[in-house]
Scaffold this active site. Structure first.
Site, PDB file in Angstrom:
ATOM      1  N   CYS A   1      -0.460   1.122   7.243  1.00 51.20           N
ATOM      2  CA  CYS A   1      -1.070   1.355   5.924  1.00 51.20           C
ATOM      3  C   CYS A   1      -2.455   1.988   6.060  1.00 51.20           C
ATOM      4  O   CYS A   1      -2.826   2.839   5.249  1.00 51.20           O
ATOM      5  CB  CYS A   1      -1.101   0.057   5.129  1.00 51.20           C
ATOM      6  SG  CYS A   1       0.577  -0.483   4.699  1.00 51.20           S
TER       7      CYS A   1
ATOM      8  N   GLU B   1       0.822  -1.216   0.000  1.00 55.35           N
ATOM      9  CA  GLU B   1       0.000   0.000   0.000  1.00 55.35           C
ATOM     10  C   GLU B   1       0.858   1.269   0.000  1.00 55.35           C
ATOM     11  O   GLU B   1       0.545   2.250  -0.675  1.00 55.35           O
ATOM     12  CB  GLU B   1      -0.919   0.040   1.226  1.00 55.35           C
ATOM     13  CG  GLU B   1      -1.896  -1.111   1.350  1.00 55.35           C
ATOM     14  CD  GLU B   1      -1.366  -2.220   2.246  1.00 55.35           C
ATOM     15  OE1 GLU B   1      -0.208  -2.658   2.063  1.00 55.35           O
ATOM     16  OE2 GLU B   1      -2.127  -2.657   3.133  1.00 55.35           O
TER      17      GLU B   1
ATOM     18  N   CYS C   1      -2.561  -3.103   7.605  1.00 52.86           N
ATOM     19  CA  CYS C   1      -1.996  -2.992   8.958  1.00 52.86           C
ATOM     20  C   CYS C   1      -2.198  -1.551   9.448  1.00 52.86           C
ATOM     21  O   CYS C   1      -2.628  -0.684   8.682  1.00 52.86           O
ATOM     22  CB  CYS C   1      -0.509  -3.369   8.922  1.00 52.86           C
ATOM     23  SG  CYS C   1       0.568  -2.054   8.312  1.00 52.86           S
TER      24      CYS C   1
END
Lengths: 158, 158
Positions: A92, A61, A89
Site C-alpha cells: 500500500c 488503501e 504495508c
C-alpha cells in the site's frame, strides 16, 4: 498538513467508520478514505476485503486508490490526501507512491508489516520518485482498539 | 530454484511475450506470468495496463496476482513462482509478500523504482512475514532492450 486538526479528526472518523464496516463483514477492521485537497470532498472509500474476495491485493488503501483513479479519470492522484486507520504495508505504501498521493494520515502503527515508520519508511525514501507528507498517530487509540477487540473476539470464539 | 534453467528461460520468454503485448498497446512493455510449482502450469498472465486503465495499481504483477488468486480461489499463492521482465517496484514487491509467492524470477533491474536489490530489497526483509526466493537477471538483455526501444521510439516521435 493541508487540513486543520479538526478536519483531520473528522476525516479519520470516516476512515474508522469504514474499518468498522469491514469488521462487521468478519474482515480485519481497516478503513481508508481519499479526499480531494482542493474541495475537501471525499472522493473514495475502501475497507479491507481480503477474506471475502480471497484476493491478496484487496487492502483498504488499494480499493480506495483504484476507486479514486476511476473517479478522477487518472492514475495521478496528486492533489489528494489518504486517511487510513492502520500504518500502510509495503504494497500500500508503494501504491501511494505510484499514485502520487500528496498527503498520508494514518492511525495505529503496525509493528508486523508497517512500512511508514515501523519496519522501514518507504514514503521517506528519496530515491523513489515521490515522497508524500505523512502524519501518524491520528486517533490511534480508536484504530488500535478496533483491531485489538476484533482479534480478542476471534480468540474467544476458538 | 524449483525449475531448471531451461524451464526458467522458457517461462521468462512467456513473460517477455506479455511485455511485447503491452508495448503494442502503447504501454511501457512489462510482462508477468505466475506458474504452479507443482504442475508447472501457467496459472495467470499480466501486462502493464496503467495508461489504458488510468489506474495506478495496474502493473503487470498485480494483474497476474489478482488473476492467480481468482484461479486458485485463495489469496495465498504459496506454491507458485512469479516471472516478471522488470525488477518489481515497492507496490509489487509488497503484493508478492502479501500473497506468499514462493519464488520470484525477474529480468532487468530498475534503478528508478526497483525494490528487490536496486533501491532496497523488500523481499529479503526478514521482519516481514514472508521472504520468497529470488533470481534476478534472467534474459535481462531482452527485457531491457524492449524497454529501451520503447522509450527511444517515444523520444523519436516527439
Amino acid at each position: 498538513m493541508i487540513f486543520s486538526e479538526e478536519k483531520i479528526d473528522n476525516y479519520m472518523d470516516l476512515a474508522l467508520n469504514e474499518a468498522k464496516k469491514a469488521g462487521e463483514r468478519k474482515e480485519v477492521p481497516i478503513g481508508c478514505i481519499i479526499v480531494d485537497n482542493q474541495t475537501g470532498e471525499v472522493i473514495s472509500v475502501g475497507s479491507n476485503e481480503r477474506e471475502e474476495t480471497q484476493n491478496a491485493i484487496k487492502h483498504a488503501e488499494i480499493i480506495a486508490i483504484e476507486a479514486a483513479c476511476a473517479k478522477v479519470g487518472s492514475w495521478r492522484l496528486e492533489h489528494t490526501s489518504l486517511f487510513v486507520t492502520l500504518e500502510p504495508c509495503p504494497m500500500c505504501a508503494g501504491a501511494i507512491i505510484n499514485s502520487r498521493i500528496e498527503e498520508v494520515i494514518f492511525g495505529a502503527s503496525d509493528p508486523k508489516a508497517g512500512s511508514v515508520g515501523s519496519i522501514n519508511n518507504l514514503l521517506a525514501e528519496t530515491r523513489y520518485n515521490h515522497q508524500p507528507e505523512v502524519l501518524s498517530g491520528v486517533k490511534e487509540q480508536e484504530a488500535g482498539d478496533l483491531l485489538r477487540n476484533f482479534f480478542r473476539e476471534i480468540r474467544r470464539k476458538k
